[in-house]
Design a protein around this motif. Structure first.
Motif, PDB file in Angstrom:
ATOM      1  N   TYR A 274       0.856  -1.187   0.000  1.00  0.00           N
ATOM      2  CA  TYR A 274       0.000   0.000   0.000  1.00  0.00           C
ATOM      3  C   TYR A 274       0.891   1.235   0.000  1.00  0.00           C
ATOM      4  CZ  TYR A 274      -3.133  -3.660   1.477  1.00  0.00           C
ATOM      5  OH  TYR A 274      -3.828  -4.835   1.531  1.00  0.00           O
TER       6      TYR A 274
ATOM      7  N   PHE B 255       1.093   5.574   0.186  1.00  0.00           N
ATOM      8  CA  PHE B 255       0.404   6.728   0.751  1.00  0.00           C
ATOM      9  C   PHE B 255       1.185   8.002   0.451  1.00  0.00           C
ATOM     10  CE2 PHE B 255      -2.414   4.329   3.592  1.00  0.00           C
ATOM     11  CZ  PHE B 255      -1.743   3.123   3.692  1.00  0.00           C
TER      12      PHE B 255
ATOM     13  N   ARG C  75       3.408   0.711   3.003  1.00  0.00           N
ATOM     14  CA  ARG C  75       2.983  -0.160   4.099  1.00  0.00           C
ATOM     15  C   ARG C  75       2.813  -1.567   3.544  1.00  0.00           C
ATOM     16  NH1 ARG C  75      -2.181   0.646   8.267  1.00  0.00           N
ATOM     17  NH2 ARG C  75      -1.439  -0.878   9.784  1.00  0.00           N
ATOM     18  N   LEU C  76       3.361  -2.544   4.254  1.00  0.00           N
ATOM     19  CA  LEU C  76       3.234  -3.949   3.858  1.00  0.00           C
ATOM     20  C   LEU C  76       2.233  -4.618   4.807  1.00  0.00           C
ATOM     21  CD1 LEU C  76       7.035  -4.575   3.226  1.00  0.00           C
ATOM     22  CD2 LEU C  76       5.295  -3.905   1.573  1.00  0.00           C
ATOM     23  N   HIS C  77       2.446  -5.889   5.104  1.00  0.00           N
ATOM     24  CA  HIS C  77       1.506  -6.591   5.988  1.00  0.00           C
ATOM     25  C   HIS C  77       1.893  -6.425   7.449  1.00  0.00           C
ATOM     26  CE1 HIS C  77      -0.787  -8.597   2.878  1.00  0.00           C
ATOM     27  NE2 HIS C  77       0.329  -8.718   2.220  1.00  0.00           N
TER      28      HIS C  77
ATOM     29  N   ASP D 116       2.230  -3.235  10.830  1.00  0.00           N
ATOM     30  CA  ASP D 116       1.725  -1.950  11.308  1.00  0.00           C
ATOM     31  C   ASP D 116       2.675  -0.803  11.007  1.00  0.00           C
ATOM     32  OD1 ASP D 116       0.308  -3.666  14.078  1.00  0.00           O
ATOM     33  OD2 ASP D 116      -0.752  -2.711  12.410  1.00  0.00           O
ATOM     34  N   LYS D 117       3.768  -1.073  10.329  1.00  0.00           N
ATOM     35  CA  LYS D 117       4.773  -0.036  10.111  1.00  0.00           C
ATOM     36  C   LYS D 117       4.571   0.684   8.786  1.00  0.00           C
ATOM     37  CE  LYS D 117       9.020  -0.300  11.349  1.00  0.00           C
ATOM     38  NZ  LYS D 117      10.424  -0.652  11.620  1.00  0.00           N
ATOM     39  N   LEU D 118       4.660   1.996   8.855  1.00  0.00           N
ATOM     40  CA  LEU D 118       4.721   2.830   7.656  1.00  0.00           C
ATOM     41  C   LEU D 118       6.183   3.117   7.387  1.00  0.00           C
ATOM     42  CD1 LEU D 118       2.008   5.645   7.870  1.00  0.00           C
ATOM     43  CD2 LEU D 118       2.313   4.008   6.018  1.00  0.00           C
TER      44      LEU D 118
ATOM     45  N   PHE E 149       8.499   5.485   5.654  1.00  0.00           N
ATOM     46  CA  PHE E 149       8.434   6.812   5.057  1.00  0.00           C
ATOM     47  C   PHE E 149       9.651   7.098   4.184  1.00  0.00           C
ATOM     48  CE2 PHE E 149       4.887   9.024   6.973  1.00  0.00           C
ATOM     49  CZ  PHE E 149       4.643   8.335   8.161  1.00  0.00           C
TER      50      PHE E 149
ATOM     51  N   TYR F 143      -0.979   4.445  17.733  1.00  0.00           N
ATOM     52  CA  TYR F 143       0.462   4.500  17.528  1.00  0.00           C
ATOM     53  C   TYR F 143       1.059   5.746  18.178  1.00  0.00           C
ATOM     54  CZ  TYR F 143      -1.198   1.824  13.416  1.00  0.00           C
ATOM     55  OH  TYR F 143      -1.823   0.941  12.569  1.00  0.00           O
TER      56      TYR F 143
ATOM     57  N   TYR G 105       4.524   8.003  17.332  1.00  0.00           N
ATOM     58  CA  TYR G 105       5.672   8.249  16.468  1.00  0.00           C
ATOM     59  C   TYR G 105       6.470   9.409  17.053  1.00  0.00           C
ATOM     60  CZ  TYR G 105       4.038   5.466  12.444  1.00  0.00           C
ATOM     61  OH  TYR G 105       3.662   4.449  11.606  1.00  0.00           O
TER      62      TYR G 105
ATOM     63  N   PRO H 255      11.797  12.095   8.692  1.00  0.00           N
ATOM     64  CA  PRO H 255      10.451  11.509   8.686  1.00  0.00           C
ATOM     65  C   PRO H 255      10.101  10.975  10.072  1.00  0.00           C
ATOM     66  CG  PRO H 255      12.035  10.005   7.690  1.00  0.00           C
ATOM     67  CD  PRO H 255      12.782  11.273   7.973  1.00  0.00           C
TER      68      PRO H 255
ATOM     69  N   LEU I  11       8.478   5.189  14.069  1.00  0.00           N
ATOM     70  CA  LEU I  11       7.550   4.474  14.926  1.00  0.00           C
ATOM     71  C   LEU I  11       8.183   4.169  16.277  1.00  0.00           C
ATOM     72  CD1 LEU I  11       4.771   3.047  15.102  1.00  0.00           C
ATOM     73  CD2 LEU I  11       5.936   0.983  14.269  1.00  0.00           C
TER      74      LEU I  11
ATOM     75  N   ILE J 171       3.779  -3.615  19.421  1.00  0.00           N
ATOM     76  CA  ILE J 171       5.114  -3.296  18.911  1.00  0.00           C
ATOM     77  C   ILE J 171       5.763  -2.257  19.826  1.00  0.00           C
ATOM     78  CG2 ILE J 171       6.428  -2.235  17.022  1.00  0.00           C
ATOM     79  CD1 ILE J 171       4.430  -3.329  15.055  1.00  0.00           C
TER      80      ILE J 171
ATOM     81  N   THR K  19      -5.102  -4.970   7.529  1.00  0.00           N
ATOM     82  CA  THR K  19      -3.855  -4.845   6.780  1.00  0.00           C
ATOM     83  C   THR K  19      -3.922  -3.710   5.771  1.00  0.00           C
ATOM     84  OG1 THR K  19      -3.447  -7.204   6.997  1.00  0.00           O
ATOM     85  CG2 THR K  19      -2.260  -6.055   5.262  1.00  0.00           C
TER      86      THR K  19
END
Lengths: 113, 113
Positions: free
Chosen positions: A33, A35, A95-97, A99-101, A103, B33, B35, B42, B45, B56, B98
């Motif tokens: 995904y 963003f 974003r993958l599978h 909870d981390k974005l 950037f 979350y 951050y 950027p 997390l 996490i 997800t």
């Protein structure tokens, strides 16, 4: 490895110019995904758009448009007829599978009157 | 307007103080979350809560202590911080699905003196 590259550190334009912010991503996953967020000087990260890896349709929202090309792993963002209020830092994220974005390092856009 | 609200917007604290940052969302999201964002970088997390359970912890020093009292609230307790902990702290929330969009608050600007 997963990575997002925003090669343009800073861009300056004059009002009413069009400007394109580049974003290149790296991942071996087939489902992911993408963003874009806008961060004005106030600090808030404003969500602009979300795209999943199976939807390569380009999108237009007012003066904003996004060009997603899997062949070049790019998800570029264009502002048409820029305005002073568009001045901000823009982040592209992946974003993958999880909870981390992930950037990119961000592109600072300055629009001068 | 953001639907993730953070208080306070600005906080100055001494290295021996104990303070807390607060975050609230009313979007029915079950993932929240924290951050941390340093100048010209950027966001990074720190913690993720999923269904009010810590899922996490990105190896954050123990002087930062998160708490999720209920599904709408998220706190970050601060104790014995260092000047290098001065940063913008962003709270965010999302559905526990997800790839779902993560929505950010306006952030709390923290200065440690």
């Amino acid at each position: 490895a997963q990575k997002v590259t925003q090669a343009q550190t800073e861009i300056s334009v004059v009002e009413k110019e069009d400007v394109t912010l580049d974003c290149v991503y790296e991942t071996r996953d087939t489902t992911y995904y993408l963003f874009w967020y806008k961060q004005p000087p106030s600090g808030e990260l404003v969500f602009l758009i979300r795209r999943n890896s199976f939807d390569e349709q380009n999108e237009i929202s007012g003066r904003y448009s996004w060009n997603f090309q899997k062949s070049t792993s790019s998800f570029n963002f264009t502002i048409t007829a820029s305005q002073v209020v568009d001045s901000a830092v823009y982040f592209c994220a992946l974003r993958l599978h999880t909870d981390k974005l992930i950037f990119g390092t961000g592109t600072r856009l300055q629009v001068f009157p | 307007d953001t639907e993730v609200t953070q208080t306070p917007k600005h906080l100055v604290m001494g290295m021996t103080n104990k303070k807390s940052l607060k975050c609230e969302q009313h979007m029915g999201h079950r993932a929240m979350y924290w951050y941390k964002q340093k100048a010209k970088k950027p966001p990074e997390l720190m913690f993720v809560y999923s269904y009010e359970k810590l899922s996490i912890n990105e190896s954050v020093p123990s002087r930062f202590s998160p708490e999720c009292p209920n599904s709408s609230l998220l706190n970050l307790h601060l104790h014995a911080l260092q000047p290098e902990d001065s940063a913008l702290y962003l709270c965010a929330s999302s559905q526990v699905i997800t790839g779902n969009t993560i929505y950010f608050g306006e952030g709390s600007w923290l200065t440690v003196v």
